[in-house]
Motif scaffolding. Structure first.
Motif, PDB file in Angstrom:
ATOM      1  N   VAL A 105       2.604   3.218   2.095  1.00  0.00           N
ATOM      2  CA  VAL A 105       1.377   2.799   1.249  1.00  0.00           C
ATOM      3  C   VAL A 105       1.513   2.017   0.209  1.00  0.00           C
ATOM      4  CG1 VAL A 105      -0.223   4.144  -0.313  1.00  0.00           C
ATOM      5  CG2 VAL A 105       0.488   5.104   2.007  1.00  0.00           C
ATOM      6  N   VAL A 106       2.752   1.927  -0.396  1.00  0.00           N
ATOM      7  CA  VAL A 106       3.039   1.046  -1.602  1.00  0.00           C
ATOM      8  C   VAL A 106       3.027  -0.211  -0.899  1.00  0.00           C
ATOM      9  CG1 VAL A 106       4.473   0.478  -3.590  1.00  0.00           C
ATOM     10  CG2 VAL A 106       3.929   3.002  -3.045  1.00  0.00           C
ATOM     11  N   GLY A 107       3.930  -0.478   0.106  1.00  0.00           N
ATOM     12  CA  GLY A 107       4.081  -1.701   0.839  1.00  0.00           C
ATOM     13  C   GLY A 107       2.778  -2.181   1.059  1.00  0.00           C
ATOM     14  N   LEU A 108       2.043  -1.413   1.836  1.00  0.00           N
ATOM     15  CA  LEU A 108       0.783  -1.985   2.212  1.00  0.00           C
ATOM     16  C   LEU A 108      -0.222  -2.732   1.121  1.00  0.00           C
ATOM     17  CD1 LEU A 108      -0.449   0.310   4.921  1.00  0.00           C
ATOM     18  CD2 LEU A 108       0.305  -1.821   4.996  1.00  0.00           C
ATOM     19  N   ILE A 109      -0.058  -2.005  -0.107  1.00  0.00           N
ATOM     20  CA  ILE A 109      -0.632  -2.373  -1.295  1.00  0.00           C
ATOM     21  C   ILE A 109      -0.340  -3.764  -1.856  1.00  0.00           C
ATOM     22  CG2 ILE A 109      -1.340  -1.710  -3.602  1.00  0.00           C
ATOM     23  CD1 ILE A 109      -1.385   1.195  -2.997  1.00  0.00           C
ATOM     24  N   GLY A 110       1.126  -3.912  -1.666  1.00  0.00           N
ATOM     25  CA  GLY A 110       1.759  -5.007  -2.283  1.00  0.00           C
ATOM     26  C   GLY A 110       1.321  -6.401  -1.304  1.00  0.00           C
ATOM     27  N   LEU A 111       1.152  -5.855   0.136  1.00  0.00           N
ATOM     28  CA  LEU A 111       0.721  -7.009   0.998  1.00  0.00           C
ATOM     29  C   LEU A 111      -0.680  -7.475   0.900  1.00  0.00           C
ATOM     30  CD1 LEU A 111       2.439  -5.651   4.406  1.00  0.00           C
ATOM     31  CD2 LEU A 111       3.128  -7.635   2.895  1.00  0.00           C
ATOM     32  N   ILE A 112      -1.576  -6.400   0.345  1.00  0.00           N
ATOM     33  CA  ILE A 112      -2.821  -6.908   0.419  1.00  0.00           C
ATOM     34  C   ILE A 112      -3.107  -7.681  -0.878  1.00  0.00           C
ATOM     35  CG2 ILE A 112      -5.221  -5.586  -0.312  1.00  0.00           C
ATOM     36  CD1 ILE A 112      -4.530  -3.471   1.665  1.00  0.00           C
ATOM     37  N   LYS A 135       3.731  -8.477  -9.314  1.00  0.00           N
ATOM     38  CA  LYS A 135       5.262  -8.432  -9.735  1.00  0.00           C
ATOM     39  C   LYS A 135       5.446  -6.845 -10.068  1.00  0.00           C
ATOM     40  CE  LYS A 135       5.954 -13.150 -11.244  1.00  0.00           C
ATOM     41  NZ  LYS A 135       6.248 -14.076 -12.380  1.00  0.00           N
ATOM     42  N   ARG A 136       4.604  -6.511 -10.739  1.00  0.00           N
ATOM     43  CA  ARG A 136       4.959  -4.946 -11.305  1.00  0.00           C
ATOM     44  C   ARG A 136       5.096  -4.058 -10.084  1.00  0.00           C
ATOM     45  NH1 ARG A 136       1.250  -6.389 -15.693  1.00  0.00           N
ATOM     46  NH2 ARG A 136      -0.450  -5.153 -14.231  1.00  0.00           N
ATOM     47  N   LEU A 137       4.059  -4.226  -9.179  1.00  0.00           N
ATOM     48  CA  LEU A 137       4.190  -3.310  -7.814  1.00  0.00           C
ATOM     49  C   LEU A 137       5.302  -3.602  -7.315  1.00  0.00           C
ATOM     50  CD1 LEU A 137       0.431  -3.774  -6.722  1.00  0.00           C
ATOM     51  CD2 LEU A 137       1.696  -1.635  -7.620  1.00  0.00           C
ATOM     52  N   GLN A 138       5.735  -4.855  -7.201  1.00  0.00           N
ATOM     53  CA  GLN A 138       7.241  -5.047  -6.506  1.00  0.00           C
ATOM     54  C   GLN A 138       8.632  -4.663  -7.074  1.00  0.00           C
ATOM     55  OE1 GLN A 138       7.349  -9.499  -5.965  1.00  0.00           O
ATOM     56  NE2 GLN A 138       5.802  -9.555  -4.138  1.00  0.00           N
ATOM     57  N   GLN A 139       8.359  -4.735  -8.365  1.00  0.00           N
ATOM     58  CA  GLN A 139       9.308  -3.976  -9.189  1.00  0.00           C
ATOM     59  C   GLN A 139       9.151  -2.499  -9.144  1.00  0.00           C
ATOM     60  OE1 GLN A 139       8.707  -5.506 -13.226  1.00  0.00           O
ATOM     61  NE2 GLN A 139       9.641  -7.266 -12.760  1.00  0.00           N
ATOM     62  N   GLU A 140       8.278  -1.857  -9.204  1.00  0.00           N
ATOM     63  CA  GLU A 140       8.121  -0.416  -8.831  1.00  0.00           C
ATOM     64  C   GLU A 140       8.398   0.224  -7.540  1.00  0.00           C
ATOM     65  OE1 GLU A 140       4.119   0.892  -9.986  1.00  0.00           O
ATOM     66  OE2 GLU A 140       4.445   0.412 -12.022  1.00  0.00           O
ATOM     67  N   LEU A 141       8.209  -0.768  -6.461  1.00  0.00           N
ATOM     68  CA  LEU A 141       8.554  -0.527  -5.101  1.00  0.00           C
ATOM     69  C   LEU A 141      10.104  -0.673  -4.889  1.00  0.00           C
ATOM     70  CD1 LEU A 141       7.686  -0.019  -1.980  1.00  0.00           C
ATOM     71  CD2 LEU A 141       7.633  -2.418  -1.848  1.00  0.00           C
ATOM     72  N   GLU A 142      10.608  -1.643  -5.536  1.00  0.00           N
ATOM     73  CA  GLU A 142      12.140  -1.699  -5.706  1.00  0.00           C
ATOM     74  C   GLU A 142      12.772  -0.561  -6.266  1.00  0.00           C
ATOM     75  OE1 GLU A 142      15.679  -3.260  -4.365  1.00  0.00           O
ATOM     76  OE2 GLU A 142      13.710  -3.912  -3.672  1.00  0.00           O
TER      77      GLU A 142
END
Length: 240
Positions: A225-232, A198-205
């Motif tokens: 890179v940030v998107g791939l990390i979220g998918l993983i 959730k935190r990563l999605q918020q930061e990505l947004e």
């Protein structure tokens, strides 16, 4: 018990628990039932085979004297365990205060005018005492648990079943406790991954919004890179 006017003799025969090559002893008891000093002497038909202690002495008035007869170890058993050896015990009135040193051979000579009492004792061989029969080693193993009874009166089979049930309950408790611990640990890790996702999605947004507002923009590779990390992280979350 053999009895005369002077002495009583017990037992009436010499009994030896016969064993080959072993010295064997038995006892005689002389009881003086008179008010006189009584001298005695013991003879045997086979003096080399037996040892008599004492073989002569004086029995005080109204008292007793013990005699020990020891048979030397024999190399062979007699036929039918019958023994032809005999003993002769002679007794005679002695002077008051007499001791064993005052005894002379003439005192037991009837021709010298002494009144001599004589007792003949025969020798008897008896079977030696048998040792207790040993307990079979396999008796405990062969016996059924239901047949063996403990000291407090309960069957050992009942004790065995109770112990088995207790162990099973303990094992079940241990297993359930380990299971609960493992589930709790996995749940905590899953919740932690969800929070991180959730935190990563918020930061990505936030980064996307900032990229739109910034002229130069954020490098496109950083966003990927940030998107791939979220998918993983999402993929790992589904597997758990």
């Amino acid at each position: 018990m053999t009895s005369g006017e002077l002495l009583q003799i017990h037992p009436q025969e010499l009994q030896f628990p016969f064993e080959l090559r072993k010295q064997i002893s038995c006892s005689l008891q002389l009881s003086n039932k008179s008010d006189n000093y009584v001298a005695f002497k013991v003879k045997t038909t086979n003096p080399k085979k037996y040892c008599v202690r004492p073989n002569n002495g004086v029995v005080l008035p109204r008292s007793t004297c013990d005699i020990t007869v020891t048979m030397q170890g024999q190399k062979e058993a007699p036929p039918d365990m019958q023994c032809k050896d005999k003993f002769l015990l002679q007794s005679v009135v002695a002077n008051a205060g007499a001791t064993a040193k005052d005894i002379t051979p003439e005192m037991f000579n009837k021709e010298s005018g002494y009144e001599v009492e004589e007792f003949k004792l025969r020798v008897v061989y008896v079977a030696p005492p048998q040792p207790p029969s040993p307990v079979r080693e396999g008796s405990d193993e062969e016996s059924s648990p239901r047949a063996s009874v403990s000291e407090n009166g309960h069957s050992s089979a009942v004790q065995f079943q109770a112990s088995k049930a207790f162990n099973e309950r303990v094992e079940q408790k241990d297993t359930s406790f380990q299971g609960r611990t493992l589930i709790s640990k996995v749940t905590e890790e899953r919740n932690s991954v969800i929070q991180q996702n959730k935190r990563l999605q918020q930061e990505l947004e936030l980064l996307r919004r900032a990229a739109k507002q910034t002229r130069g923009g954020i490098p496109f590779m950083y966003v990927i890179v940030v998107g791939l990390i979220g998918l993983i992280l999402g993929f790992l979350l589904k597997r758990t």
